[in-house]
Scaffold this motif. Sequence first.
Motif, PDB file in Angstrom:
ATOM      1  N   TYR A 198       1.108  -1.251  -0.064  1.00 45.37           N
ATOM      2  CA  TYR A 198      -0.054   0.009   0.054  1.00 45.37           C
ATOM      3  C   TYR A 198       0.902   0.989  -0.184  1.00 45.37           C
ATOM      4  O   TYR A 198       2.018   1.261   0.402  1.00 45.37           O
ATOM      5  N   GLN A 247      -3.606  11.536   3.927  1.00 47.16           N
ATOM      6  CA  GLN A 247      -4.643  10.629   3.162  1.00 47.16           C
ATOM      7  C   GLN A 247      -4.599   9.011   4.006  1.00 47.16           C
ATOM      8  O   GLN A 247      -3.532   8.719   4.291  1.00 47.16           O
ATOM      9  N   GLY A 248      -5.497   8.130   3.450  1.00 46.86           N
ATOM     10  CA  GLY A 248      -5.540   6.809   3.783  1.00 46.86           C
ATOM     11  C   GLY A 248      -4.464   6.112   3.042  1.00 46.86           C
ATOM     12  O   GLY A 248      -4.037   6.608   2.211  1.00 46.86           O
ATOM     13  N   LEU A 249      -4.536   4.706   3.130  1.00 45.80           N
ATOM     14  CA  LEU A 249      -3.737   3.824   2.130  1.00 45.80           C
ATOM     15  C   LEU A 249      -4.297   3.474   1.059  1.00 45.80           C
ATOM     16  O   LEU A 249      -5.506   3.169   0.862  1.00 45.80           O
ATOM     17  N   PHE A 306       3.577   0.723   2.542  1.00 44.78           N
ATOM     18  CA  PHE A 306       3.421  -0.337   3.723  1.00 44.78           C
ATOM     19  C   PHE A 306       3.258  -1.786   2.947  1.00 44.78           C
ATOM     20  O   PHE A 306       2.754  -1.701   2.091  1.00 44.78           O
ATOM     21  N   GLY A 355       3.144  -3.936   8.033  1.00 46.25           N
ATOM     22  CA  GLY A 355       4.864  -3.562   8.481  1.00 46.25           C
ATOM     23  C   GLY A 355       4.885  -2.281   8.941  1.00 46.25           C
ATOM     24  O   GLY A 355       3.643  -1.237   8.882  1.00 46.25           O
ATOM     25  N   ALA A 356       5.981  -1.669   9.589  1.00 49.08           N
ATOM     26  CA  ALA A 356       5.930  -0.219  10.160  1.00 49.08           C
ATOM     27  C   ALA A 356       6.031   0.766   9.322  1.00 49.08           C
ATOM     28  O   ALA A 356       6.055   1.824   9.566  1.00 49.08           O
ATOM     29  N   TYR A 361     -12.862  -2.648   9.828  1.00 50.61           N
ATOM     30  CA  TYR A 361     -11.712  -2.887  10.579  1.00 50.61           C
ATOM     31  C   TYR A 361     -11.429  -1.244  11.229  1.00 50.61           C
ATOM     32  O   TYR A 361     -11.631  -0.340  10.458  1.00 50.61           O
ATOM     33  N   TYR A 394      -8.006   1.012  12.725  1.00 51.71           N
ATOM     34  CA  TYR A 394      -6.634   0.711  13.017  1.00 51.71           C
ATOM     35  C   TYR A 394      -6.217   2.309  13.850  1.00 51.71           C
ATOM     36  O   TYR A 394      -6.834   3.083  13.720  1.00 51.71           O
ATOM     37  N   GLN A 418      -2.537   4.452  13.906  1.00 53.39           N
ATOM     38  CA  GLN A 418      -1.215   4.783  13.104  1.00 53.39           C
ATOM     39  C   GLN A 418      -0.419   5.689  13.971  1.00 53.39           C
ATOM     40  O   GLN A 418      -0.798   7.072  14.249  1.00 53.39           O
ATOM     41  N   GLY A 469       3.582   1.604  12.212  1.00 56.90           N
ATOM     42  CA  GLY A 469       2.803   1.031  11.273  1.00 56.90           C
ATOM     43  C   GLY A 469       1.317   1.192  11.630  1.00 56.90           C
ATOM     44  O   GLY A 469       0.900   2.185  12.414  1.00 56.90           O
ATOM     45  N   LEU A 470       0.409   0.445  11.226  1.00 62.02           N
ATOM     46  CA  LEU A 470      -0.868   0.326  11.592  1.00 62.02           C
ATOM     47  C   LEU A 470      -1.083  -0.983  12.523  1.00 62.02           C
ATOM     48  O   LEU A 470      -0.536  -2.047  12.225  1.00 62.02           O
ATOM     49  N   LEU A 491      -4.076  -3.041  14.591  1.00 67.01           N
ATOM     50  CA  LEU A 491      -5.593  -3.408  14.641  1.00 67.01           C
ATOM     51  C   LEU A 491      -6.107  -3.227  16.019  1.00 67.01           C
ATOM     52  O   LEU A 491      -5.527  -3.797  16.787  1.00 67.01           O
ATOM     53  N   PHE A 533      -7.784   4.884  11.584  1.00 62.43           N
ATOM     54  CA  PHE A 533      -8.324   4.417  10.162  1.00 62.43           C
ATOM     55  C   PHE A 533      -9.219   3.707  10.169  1.00 62.43           C
ATOM     56  O   PHE A 533      -9.066   2.655  10.912  1.00 62.43           O
ATOM     57  N   GLN A 591      -8.025  -4.430   1.575  1.00 61.52           N
ATOM     58  CA  GLN A 591      -8.566  -3.704   2.343  1.00 61.52           C
ATOM     59  C   GLN A 591      -8.703  -2.216   1.754  1.00 61.52           C
ATOM     60  O   GLN A 591      -7.731  -1.701   1.136  1.00 61.52           O
ATOM     61  N   PHE A 618      -9.465   1.784   2.391  1.00 64.38           N
ATOM     62  CA  PHE A 618      -9.240   2.750   3.736  1.00 64.38           C
ATOM     63  C   PHE A 618      -9.989   4.104   3.408  1.00 64.38           C
ATOM     64  O   PHE A 618     -10.099   4.535   2.392  1.00 64.38           O
ATOM     65  N   GLY A 619     -10.556   4.539   4.589  1.00 61.76           N
ATOM     66  CA  GLY A 619     -10.733   6.037   4.669  1.00 61.76           C
ATOM     67  C   GLY A 619      -9.486   6.895   4.668  1.00 61.76           C
ATOM     68  O   GLY A 619      -8.505   6.405   5.131  1.00 61.76           O
ATOM     69  N   ASP A 620      -9.824   8.250   5.011  1.00 61.22           N
ATOM     70  CA  ASP A 620      -8.715   9.188   4.877  1.00 61.22           C
ATOM     71  C   ASP A 620      -8.356   9.264   6.346  1.00 61.22           C
ATOM     72  O   ASP A 620      -7.347  10.250   6.675  1.00 61.22           O
ATOM     73  N   ARG A 654      -7.959  12.506  12.777  1.00 62.61           N
ATOM     74  CA  ARG A 654      -6.756  12.871  13.461  1.00 62.61           C
ATOM     75  C   ARG A 654      -7.012  13.190  15.132  1.00 62.61           C
ATOM     76  O   ARG A 654      -7.713  14.392  15.069  1.00 62.61           O
TER      77      ARG A 654
END
Lengths: 113, 115
Positions: free
Chosen positions: A36, A42-44, A90, A104-105, B33, B35, B37, B42-43, B45, B90, B104, B106-108, B111
């Motif tokens: 990703y 923004q999102g992924l 990612f 991953g990170a 889901y 998440y 960040q 990373g992300l 869950l 997210f 998957q 994702f939304g934006d 924050r």
Amino acid sequence: AQSVTQLDSQVPVFEEAPVELRCNYSSSVSVYLFWYVQYPNQGLQLLLKYLSGSTLVKGINGFEAEFNKSQTSFHLRKPSVHISDTAEYFCAVSDPFNNDMRFGAGTRLTVKP
Amino acid sequence: NAGVTQTPKFQVLKTGQSMTLQCAQDMNHNSMYWYRQDPGMGLRLIYYSASEGTTDKGEVPNGYNVSRLNKREFSLRLESAAPSQTSVYFCASRGWGTGGNQPQHFGDGTRLSIL
């Protein structure tokens, strides 16, 4: 449980140079692999995915990745990067038995002029 | 073609306040889901819902609750916010496939800062 390791947290590169972002995974079962991209605020977005079949997978924006089962790797490559490729990338893994996905990170790619 | 919509986009809370983050998807996906960040991690869950009527804990569920209101909507609630919950949240959704092979969406993100 599966896990993902992205070996580089930051990768700086000059415009038009090639780039490789490294990803290793661990899992006791067969896996599905994803890359990703996340642009600022923004999102992924999905770049590409490996489900089965050919180990070389092509994605959007000129990216490709190669699945290597013996090395448990799924490295992302692009032969010539642009400034607009600056983003965070990612790697993620899922499997046929779980409903979640492990990420991953992240690797921050910075393309310099 | 909205995809996954999260509200609000930004929020500042004081420690101890409660808040619900909203998520809706219009892709007729079964799984949803949440998440968080954080830099360098990373992300991770928090919770997921494999289908309408079910929810399960992820890696970091403590301090959160979720509700799968219907097939479209999946909300995340912080009952008593703590500074450690400052993060970007997210929401994602995924459709049916052959067990785990669907990406998957994702939304934006939301924050969230907790003072």
